[in-house]
Structure formats: C-alpha cells, structure tokens
Motif scaffolding. Structure first.
Motif, PDB file in Angstrom:
ATOM      1  N   LEU A  85      57.795  54.067  50.575  1.00 16.04           N
ATOM      2  CA  LEU A  85      57.042  54.206  49.323  1.00 16.04           C
ATOM      3  C   LEU A  85      57.521  55.438  48.570  1.00 16.04           C
ATOM      4  N   MET A 119      54.125  55.897  36.516  1.00 15.87           N
ATOM      5  CA  MET A 119      53.386  56.119  35.269  1.00 15.87           C
ATOM      6  C   MET A 119      54.290  55.713  34.116  1.00 15.87           C
ATOM      7  N   PHE A 140      55.586  57.218  31.494  1.00 16.62           N
ATOM      8  CA  PHE A 140      56.739  58.031  31.102  1.00 16.62           C
ATOM      9  C   PHE A 140      57.827  58.030  32.181  1.00 16.62           C
ATOM     10  N   VAL A 176      52.050  44.946  41.570  1.00 12.50           N
ATOM     11  CA  VAL A 176      50.665  45.048  42.035  1.00 12.50           C
ATOM     12  C   VAL A 176      49.848  45.644  40.902  1.00 12.50           C
ATOM     13  N   ASP A 229      45.315  49.500  47.497  1.00 13.83           N
ATOM     14  CA  ASP A 229      45.186  49.663  48.955  1.00 13.83           C
ATOM     15  C   ASP A 229      45.060  48.319  49.692  1.00 13.83           C
ATOM     16  N   VAL A 253      46.308  66.603  48.033  1.00 14.04           N
ATOM     17  CA  VAL A 253      45.347  65.941  47.153  1.00 14.04           C
ATOM     18  C   VAL A 253      44.340  65.163  47.989  1.00 14.04           C
ATOM     19  N   SER A 275      43.591  55.776  30.182  1.00 14.70           N
ATOM     20  CA  SER A 275      44.022  54.481  30.723  1.00 14.70           C
ATOM     21  C   SER A 275      43.047  53.929  31.760  1.00 14.70           C
ATOM     22  N   MET A 316      42.501  50.100  33.375  1.00 17.77           N
ATOM     23  CA  MET A 316      43.004  50.038  34.744  1.00 17.77           C
ATOM     24  C   MET A 316      41.970  49.410  35.695  1.00 17.77           C
ATOM     25  N   PHE A 354      43.729  69.622  45.492  1.00 19.33           N
ATOM     26  CA  PHE A 354      43.410  69.057  44.174  1.00 19.33           C
ATOM     27  C   PHE A 354      42.535  67.826  44.409  1.00 19.33           C
ATOM     28  N   ASP A 373      39.820  62.941  41.671  1.00 21.16           N
ATOM     29  CA  ASP A 373      38.849  61.985  41.124  1.00 21.16           C
ATOM     30  C   ASP A 373      39.028  61.832  39.617  1.00 21.16           C
ATOM     31  N   PRO A 379      49.983  52.098  27.267  1.00 23.52           N
ATOM     32  CA  PRO A 379      49.687  50.670  27.127  1.00 23.52           C
ATOM     33  C   PRO A 379      48.216  50.357  27.389  1.00 23.52           C
ATOM     34  N   ASP A 428      55.266  61.638  27.727  1.00 24.20           N
ATOM     35  CA  ASP A 428      54.861  62.557  28.792  1.00 24.20           C
ATOM     36  C   ASP A 428      53.719  63.470  28.372  1.00 24.20           C
TER      37      ASP A 428
HETATM   38  C1  B12 Z   1      45.241  63.486  39.448  1.00 21.24           C
HETATM   39  C2  B12 Z   1      45.967  63.112  38.185  1.00 21.24           C
HETATM   40  C3  B12 Z   1      47.023  63.911  37.805  1.00 21.24           C
HETATM   41  C4  B12 Z   1      47.510  65.102  38.619  1.00 21.24           C
HETATM   42  C5  B12 Z   1      48.599  64.545  39.561  1.00 21.24           C
HETATM   43  C6  B12 Z   1      48.484  65.005  40.987  1.00 21.24           C
HETATM   44  C7  B12 Z   1      49.329  64.109  41.864  1.00 21.24           C
HETATM   45  N1  B12 Z   1      50.541  64.509  42.172  1.00 21.24           N
HETATM   46  O1  B12 Z   1      48.907  63.019  42.219  1.00 21.24           O
HETATM   47  C8  B12 Z   1      48.101  65.994  37.501  1.00 21.24           C
HETATM   48  C9  B12 Z   1      47.051  66.846  36.864  1.00 21.24           C
HETATM   49  C10 B12 Z   1      49.248  66.894  37.951  1.00 21.24           C
HETATM   50  C11 B12 Z   1      48.495  64.912  36.499  1.00 21.24           C
HETATM   51  C12 B12 Z   1      49.473  65.099  35.584  1.00 21.24           C
HETATM   52  C13 B12 Z   1      49.856  64.094  34.700  1.00 21.24           C
HETATM   53  N2  B12 Z   1      49.233  62.937  34.466  1.00 21.24           N
HETATM   54 CO1  B12 Z   1      47.762  62.323  35.527  1.00 21.24          CO
HETATM   55  N3  B12 Z   1      46.194  61.684  36.305  1.00 21.24           N
HETATM   56  C14 B12 Z   1      45.579  61.993  37.405  1.00 21.24           C
HETATM   57  C15 B12 Z   1      44.347  61.091  37.612  1.00 21.24           C
HETATM   58  C16 B12 Z   1      43.109  61.859  37.207  1.00 21.24           C
HETATM   59  C17 B12 Z   1      44.143  60.543  39.010  1.00 21.24           C
HETATM   60  C18 B12 Z   1      45.366  59.911  39.646  1.00 21.24           C
HETATM   61  C19 B12 Z   1      45.139  59.734  41.126  1.00 21.24           C
HETATM   62  O2  B12 Z   1      45.667  60.446  41.947  1.00 21.24           O
HETATM   63  N4  B12 Z   1      44.315  58.763  41.516  1.00 21.24           N
HETATM   64  C20 B12 Z   1      44.073  58.445  42.925  1.00 21.24           C
HETATM   65  C21 B12 Z   1      45.101  57.404  43.422  1.00 21.24           C
HETATM   66  C22 B12 Z   1      44.796  56.955  44.819  1.00 21.24           C
HETATM   67  O3  B12 Z   1      44.931  56.307  42.563  1.00 21.24           O
HETATM   68  P1  B12 Z   1      46.123  55.729  41.690  1.00 21.24           P
HETATM   69  O4  B12 Z   1      47.118  56.746  41.374  1.00 21.24           O
HETATM   70  O5  B12 Z   1      45.570  54.942  40.572  1.00 21.24           O
HETATM   71  O6  B12 Z   1      46.783  54.706  42.701  1.00 21.24           O
HETATM   72  C23 B12 Z   1      46.187  53.455  43.006  1.00 21.24           C
HETATM   73  C24 B12 Z   1      46.703  52.312  42.120  1.00 21.24           C
HETATM   74  O7  B12 Z   1      47.177  52.734  40.876  1.00 21.24           O
HETATM   75  C25 B12 Z   1      47.740  51.612  42.930  1.00 21.24           C
HETATM   76  N5  B12 Z   1      49.108  52.132  42.969  1.00 21.24           N
HETATM   77  C26 B12 Z   1      49.624  53.259  42.490  1.00 21.24           C
HETATM   78  N6  B12 Z   1      50.926  53.351  42.788  1.00 21.24           N
HETATM   79  C27 B12 Z   1      51.252  52.249  43.485  1.00 21.24           C
HETATM   80  C28 B12 Z   1      52.469  51.856  44.039  1.00 21.24           C
HETATM   81  C29 B12 Z   1      52.518  50.649  44.743  1.00 21.24           C
HETATM   82  C30 B12 Z   1      53.803  50.220  45.371  1.00 21.24           C
HETATM   83  C31 B12 Z   1      51.355  49.855  44.868  1.00 21.24           C
HETATM   84  C32 B12 Z   1      51.412  48.591  45.624  1.00 21.24           C
HETATM   85  C33 B12 Z   1      50.147  50.260  44.280  1.00 21.24           C
HETATM   86  C34 B12 Z   1      50.102  51.451  43.613  1.00 21.24           C
HETATM   87  O8  B12 Z   1      47.209  51.756  44.240  1.00 21.24           O
HETATM   88  C35 B12 Z   1      46.677  53.082  44.394  1.00 21.24           C
HETATM   89  C36 B12 Z   1      45.587  53.059  45.422  1.00 21.24           C
HETATM   90  O9  B12 Z   1      44.546  52.195  45.029  1.00 21.24           O
HETATM   91  C37 B12 Z   1      44.677  59.904  36.628  1.00 21.24           C
HETATM   92  C38 B12 Z   1      43.533  59.092  36.133  1.00 21.24           C
HETATM   93  C39 B12 Z   1      42.554  59.678  35.112  1.00 21.24           C
HETATM   94  N7  B12 Z   1      41.345  59.262  35.091  1.00 21.24           N
HETATM   95  O10 B12 Z   1      42.869  60.529  34.354  1.00 21.24           O
HETATM   96  C40 B12 Z   1      45.600  60.572  35.579  1.00 21.24           C
HETATM   97  C41 B12 Z   1      46.717  59.740  34.996  1.00 21.24           C
HETATM   98  C42 B12 Z   1      47.330  58.915  36.108  1.00 21.24           C
HETATM   99  N8  B12 Z   1      47.686  60.730  34.544  1.00 21.24           N
HETATM  100  C43 B12 Z   1      48.321  60.373  33.481  1.00 21.24           C
HETATM  101  C44 B12 Z   1      49.309  61.143  32.827  1.00 21.24           C
HETATM  102  C45 B12 Z   1      49.876  60.579  31.557  1.00 21.24           C
HETATM  103  C46 B12 Z   1      49.736  62.349  33.339  1.00 21.24           C
HETATM  104  C47 B12 Z   1      50.743  63.280  32.690  1.00 21.24           C
HETATM  105  C48 B12 Z   1      52.012  62.626  32.147  1.00 21.24           C
HETATM  106  C49 B12 Z   1      50.180  64.035  31.514  1.00 21.24           C
HETATM  107  C50 B12 Z   1      48.711  64.165  31.564  1.00 21.24           C
HETATM  108  N9  B12 Z   1      48.059  63.322  30.802  1.00 21.24           N
HETATM  109  O11 B12 Z   1      48.200  65.011  32.250  1.00 21.24           O
HETATM  110  C51 B12 Z   1      51.045  64.286  33.817  1.00 21.24           C
HETATM  111  C52 B12 Z   1      52.354  63.950  34.545  1.00 21.24           C
HETATM  112  C53 B12 Z   1      52.372  64.333  35.983  1.00 21.24           C
HETATM  113  C54 B12 Z   1      53.728  64.463  36.527  1.00 21.24           C
HETATM  114  N10 B12 Z   1      54.186  63.546  37.350  1.00 21.24           N
HETATM  115  O12 B12 Z   1      54.414  65.379  36.184  1.00 21.24           O
HETATM  116  C55 B12 Z   1      47.838  59.054  32.951  1.00 21.24           C
HETATM  117  C56 B12 Z   1      48.819  57.898  33.194  1.00 21.24           C
HETATM  118  C57 B12 Z   1      48.888  57.000  32.000  1.00 21.24           C
HETATM  119  C58 B12 Z   1      49.983  56.016  32.106  1.00 21.24           C
HETATM  120  N11 B12 Z   1      49.768  54.858  31.530  1.00 21.24           N
HETATM  121  O13 B12 Z   1      51.018  56.284  32.670  1.00 21.24           O
HETATM  122  C59 B12 Z   1      46.446  58.928  33.677  1.00 21.24           C
HETATM  123  C60 B12 Z   1      46.000  57.501  33.934  1.00 21.24           C
HETATM  124  C61 B12 Z   1      45.418  59.642  32.787  1.00 21.24           C
HETATM  125  C62 B12 Z   1      45.351  59.082  31.395  1.00 21.24           C
HETATM  126  N12 B12 Z   1      45.781  59.858  30.441  1.00 21.24           N
HETATM  127  O14 B12 Z   1      44.933  58.006  31.123  1.00 21.24           O
HETATM  128  N13 B12 Z   1      47.748  63.806  36.665  1.00 21.24           N
END
Ligand code: B12
Ligand code: SF4
Length: 515
Positions: free
Chosen positions: A5, A73, A75, A121, A126, A194, A209, A213, A242, A245, A386, A409
């Motif tokens: 992964l 994501m 970007f 996906v 999960d 995290v 988003s 989502m 971190f 949530d 999107p 970004d």
């Molecule tokens: C924590 C967080 C951060 C942290 C990241 C810490 C880290 N390294 O994880 C920080 C503050 C650094 C951050 C920064 C950014 N973030 Co951010 N962040 C979040 C947040 C709050 C939670 C993400 C998270 O960890 N969730 C917990 C995990 C378990 O859930 P998940 O990621 O959704 O994953 C689940 C599913 O998506 C899926 N999934 C994910 N990946 C994969 C891969 C596979 C193979 C499969 C099968 C499934 C799967 O399964 C997972 C488990 O259920 C979200 C959402 C929000 N409400 O704002 C935004 C969010 C993800 N971030 C976003 C963005 C844009 C950014 C930034 C570009 C700028 C910004 N707006 O802050 C930067 C870029 C970071 C970088 N890479 O440099 C956007 C993404 C939008 C998009 N369409 O791409 C979100 C959605 C917020 C928004 N603006 O809407 N972020």
C-alpha cells in the motif's frame, strides 16, 4: 497474498517535509483490516520524496506484491498515474487498486484503459478492501463487493453503494503500524503518528470534500479503543500525535471525556495536534481548553475560513464559526483563539482567501487578522475539488483558471475572483504569510531547541524560496521573487521520474535503468 500500500509523495506549502512527515491514516487502517494471513507492507512515499522511483523499484523487487494499492488526493493524481505506470512496467500482472478522496470523488479520471487501474474503491475502504482481497484470493466475482468500480475486459462495472461503517462496534479493526516499511516520520524532530477517534461531520461547508465522500454523519470509536491506539503509537516511539478526525469538536462532551482518559492513562506527555470548529471552542472553551492543555494538546488547527460575513456565507461556514449572543449571530474566531492561547495552546489558522467576490481589501482584512491572531498560518485559496458545492459555484461563474489537478494543492490559486486574477491573489497571500511563519520561530525554538537550531537554515530557505540577495537589498521587486517561487513550485510537483501513461507508454527495462 502479498499487498503493498502506497501513499503519495506530494506535499504542500504549509507542511514542508523538512519539519513534517506524517503517516497516512488510511494505509494503517487498511493494513489493520485485511484478513490476518495476508502479508501487508505500507509505504508513505513522503518519506522518500527525493527517491520515489528507486524506492518503488526496490519495494516491488523485495516484496513482489500481488496487489498494489494507492491512496490519492486530487492534487496527487498525476503523481499516482506515473507511479501506477512504473509499477505496471515492473510487474504487468499485479492488481492495481486506487482509493481515497480523488478516486472516490472523480472515479471517471481513473478508468482510462491506458492507466492500468483494475479497481477503484469508493468511500471508506477498510471493509471494502478486506472483502475485495478475499474475493481476489478466492477467485470470486468482484460484483459481490459493494463500494467499487472494477475493470472486466474493456468494461468498467460498478457495484452497489456501501454505506459508511458504524465505528461503535468492532467492524473496523485498529490500524496496523507494524506494516510500515519506510521510516522517518517527524514533527519538528519528534516522532509523529496519526490516530482516529471519530469519522465524519454533520456540517456542509461548500469547499469540503467530506460530505460528498461519506454523507453527513458522525461516528465515534469507543474511547478505550482510542486509548489503546494512542498507547500503540507511543509504544512505537510517537511523541507527537495528530488526531485526524474530520471534526472532533462536534461532540464536546465526548472530547472532554477523551481528554480525561488521556490524562488517566498517562498519555498526556505526548504533544497532540487536533483540528476543531471555532464555535465549539468559543462556546465550551472555558471548560474544554484547560482540559485539552492538561491532556497535552499543543497545536489546534482552527477552521476559521474567513473573517468576513459574506465570504463565510459563500463558503457555507457561517454556522460553525458563529454563535448566538445578545440576540444576534457573532463570529466566534477571536473568542476561540483567545481561549486557546490563554490556556497555553497554539493556533494554526485555517483561512481561505480569493473567494468569488473578493477584492484586494477583503483579502487584506483576512491577512491582517491572521497576522494578529494566528500562530501558524494555514492560508489557502478556494480549490474546486471534485464534487464539492463550491466547485459548481465556480464553474457556473466561469472563474476556474486552471484545470490541472496537480495545482490543486490549496496554496496555488487556481480560481480568479470577480475582481482579481489568481496570481494576484496568490501573491498577496505568499507575501504576507512568509513573515508570519518566521514569527513563529521563537516559540518553536523554545519547544524543540535542537531541531530548530539544526534546521533553521533549511526551514527559512523553504519559506523564502525564490528570494535572493538581490530581493533582500531591493535590487529587484518581490514580484520577481514570487515568479521564481512559482517556477520552483511548478518543478517540485514532478515527484516521479517516469512518464505519465496518458502521455507515452514505458517499458520494464527503462524502469530499472538508473533506479
Ligand atoms: C488529517 C488530514 C490532513 C493532515 C494529513 C495527515 C496525514 N499524513 O494523514 C494534514 C493536515 C497534513 C493535511 C494536509 C492536506 N490536506 Co488533508 N485532510 C485531513 C483530513 C481531516 C482527514 C484525513 C484522514 O486521515 N482521515 C482518516 C483516514 C483513515 O480516512 P481516509 O483518508 O478518508 O481513508 C479512508 C478512505 O478514503 C479509503 N482510502 C483512502 N486511501 C485508500 C487507498 C486504497 C487502496 C483503498 C482501497 C482505500 C483508501 O479508505 C480509508 C479507510 O476507510 C481530511 C478530511 C477532512 N474532513 O478535512 C482532509 C483532506 C483529506 N485533506 C485535503 C487536502 C486538500 C489537503 C491538502 C492538499 C491541503 C489542505 N486542504 O490542507 C494538504 C496536503 C497534505 C500533503 N500530502 O501534503 C482534502 C482532500 C480533497 C481532495 N479531493 O483531494 C480533504 C478531504 C479536506 C478537504 N479540503 O475537503 N490533511
Ligand atoms: S466543519 Fe470541517 S469537516 Fe465539517 S464540513 Fe465544514 S470543513 Fe468539512
């Protein structure tokens, strides 16, 4: 089965990798939720930002994975395409699965046959990934796995929608941190991890988003599970956590109970970072803030978004940033900042400037606010991700200036306002923000003296990239430095030395050369 992964190497302006390299929460959760007999490796490519290609070549050769999953994501879309092409060139029969925000919200971007994606996906991954891996292993049809789009010959098939999981039971197992195969996570020199305590949000801010989502809902993990998870992270060396949530401050009573549980478990020696709503913190701060501080909270990311009422209305972020007081709604940003600072915490100020009706003065007002009330600026431009309502607004008003996803970004202005060009909006932010960051140095120095002393030079160099001695002595204008900064930023976005498959095909020999 062997599973690899990957999270993408792309980072953005406010989280420079010199100071901040965090694990991606999704990978750990996916690894923890597949059936135990599978061998899973997770690799956060931000830890190998300067050697992405050779790292992938090495991992593919060492692990020979049956499945490669990528978390993407918006970007990071172009980088992900290059990585998939590289993986395909190295291992043509490996199954490639993409998930996360971009594949969920823009699935059509992932279906082109030349991209080589087998399964998309959508939404929470999960349970879907667990069932998907099972179906692949047992040779069953993927049609029975809800929540995916998959390739069958030249056709893309869609399965039933999968509702979000309730977290209160044990459907979602804890993350598997032992699966990590790269190292070097850091937050200003402290090992960072995290932890999730809840998922979802019931608000509907137009730029976010999260609603598209997973819908408007909020689910909480049991507090004992969260404490066990933090304990696991600390056991693996984390000194900073971190809480990722979406909106932990939706349930303040539970957040307080969590703080108390952290203190009782002796986990308050960790530095916590969390994001929250100003309304909750302003309203409950007198009780909540001292408790947070005792539990170890240090940085609080506040989604202030904007200090002007009309902009908050456009962003649909008024409800979470205001409260009723003396018969009217008042903005809660200053009250939230004050209560957090009074109790010794630092405010990361999330603001969005460059909204459709913004003029120079509206942007300047927000920058002035940040200068006065924010410890670390996290100022962004509205970005048409999107599926968000804001994207529809910008499309309707014809204000989108760039459709290159790699520029989405947050700190690259990709939309114009009715009065200002994107470059001008970005210039205003860039010029003001660098100095706010410098101002934070003494506080960072007090907390992490060795790290700051050792890294002050590269950190400043990152903040001021584009600036030269000619800018400093006034032989050129800051506009020249800004142009150089943008050119640098543009070059930085090419993280993988491998062609985009939509541009030209590649071969295994070429992948191995120079890797
Ligand atoms: C924590 C967080 C951060 C942290 C990241 C810490 C880290 N390294 O994880 C920080 C503050 C650094 C951050 C920064 C950014 N973030 Co951010 N962040 C979040 C947040 C709050 C939670 C993400 C998270 O960890 N969730 C917990 C995990 C378990 O859930 P998940 O990621 O959704 O994953 C689940 C599913 O998506 C899926 N999934 C994910 N990946 C994969 C891969 C596979 C193979 C499969 C099968 C499934 C799967 O399964 C997972 C488990 O259920 C979200 C959402 C929000 N409400 O704002 C935004 C969010 C993800 N971030 C976003 C963005 C844009 C950014 C930034 C570009 C700028 C910004 N707006 O802050 C930067 C870029 C970071 C970088 N890479 O440099 C956007 C993404 C939008 C998009 N369409 O791409 C979100 C959605 C917020 C928004 N603006 O809407 N972020
Ligand atoms: S309150 Fe935060 S998580 Fe909830 S919709 Fe608004 S920006 Fe997104």
């Amino acid at each position: 089965m062997q599973i690899l992964l990957l999270s993408m190497p792309d980072s953005f302006e406010h989280t420079p990798t010199i100071a901040m390299r965090m694990p991606n929460g999704a990978l750990g959760s996916l690894a923890g939720n597949v059936d135990r007999h599978h061998r899973v490796a997770t690799a956060d490519l931000v830890l190998a930002q300067t050697s992405v290609r050779s790292t992938i070549v090495r991992l593919m050769s060492d692990l020979a994975p049956d499945i490669v999953g990528l978390s993407v994501m918006t970007f990071q879309r172009e980088t992900a395409r290059r990585i998939i092409a590289l993986v395909r060139a190295l291992a043509p029969t490996t199954r490639i699965i993409v998930g996360g925000y971009d594949p969920t919200l823009a699935p059509d971007e992932w279906t082109h046959p030349d991209l080589g994606v087998d399964v998309i996906v959508r939404g929470e991954g999960d349970v879907t990934f667990r069932e998907l891996v099972r179906a692949i292993e047992q040779g069953h049809s993927l049609a029975e796995v809800p929540g995916i789009w998959y390739r069958e010959g030249s056709t893309i098939r869609r399965t039933a929608h999968r509702p979000v999981a309730a977290l209160e039971g044990d459907a979602i197992r804890p993350p598997n941190r032992a699966a990590r195969v790269l190292d070097g996570y850091t937050m200003m020199g402290r090992r960072v991890d995290v932890v999730e305590t809840s998922r979802g949000c019931t608000f509907d801010c137009s730029f976010c988003s999260i609603i598209e989502m997973r819908g408007r809902n909020f689910h909480r993990f049991p507090i004992e599970r969260v404490i066990a998870d933090i304990t696991d992270a600390r056991g693996r060396g984390a000194r900073c956590v971190f809480l990722v949530d979406d909106n932990i401050t939706l349930d303040v009573v539970r957040f307080e109970a969590l703080c108390e549980a952290i203190i009782r478990a002796g986990l308050h020696t960790i530095d916590y970072i969390v994001q929250g709503m100003t309304a909750s913190i302003a309203t409950h701060g007198e009780r909540l803030a001292p408790l947070m501080r005792r539990a170890g909270f240090r940085y609080v990311f506040l989604g202030i978004e904007n200090v002007l009422d009309e902009d908050l209305a456009f962003l649909k972020a008024r409800a979470k940033n205001s409260r009723h007081q003396s018969g009217q709604r008042v903005n809660t940003s200053i009250a939230a900042v004050n209560v957090l600072r009074r109790h010794g915490m630092l405010v990361v100020g999330g603001l969005i400037v460059g909204n459709p009706d913004d003029r120079r003065e509206s942007i300047a007002a927000n920058l002035a606010f940040a200068r006065q009330y924010v410890d670390w600026p996290y100022i962004q431009h509205p970005t048409p991700y999107p599926g968000t309502p804001m994207t529809r607004d910008f499309v309707e008003r014809g204000l989108i200036a760039s459709s290159r996803a790699s520029e989405y970004d947050g700190t690259t202005a990709v939309v114009r306002s009715a009065h200002l060009e994107p470059e001008e909006i970005e210039f205003m932010r860039w010029q003001a923000e660098r100095w706010m960051k410098v101002r934070h140095m003494p506080k960072a120095l007090r907390h992490d003296p060795w790290f700051v002393l050792k890294n002050a030079r590269p950190m400043l160099a990152h903040t001021f990239r584009g600036t030269t001695w000619r800018t400093v002595v006034g032989l050129e204008s800051s506009r020249d430095a800004f142009r150089r900064y943008r050119a640098l930023r543009s070059r930085e976005r090419k993280y993988v030395d491998w062609p985009d498959p939509l541009e030209r095909p590649a071969t295994a020999e070429a992948a191995l050369a120079h890797a």
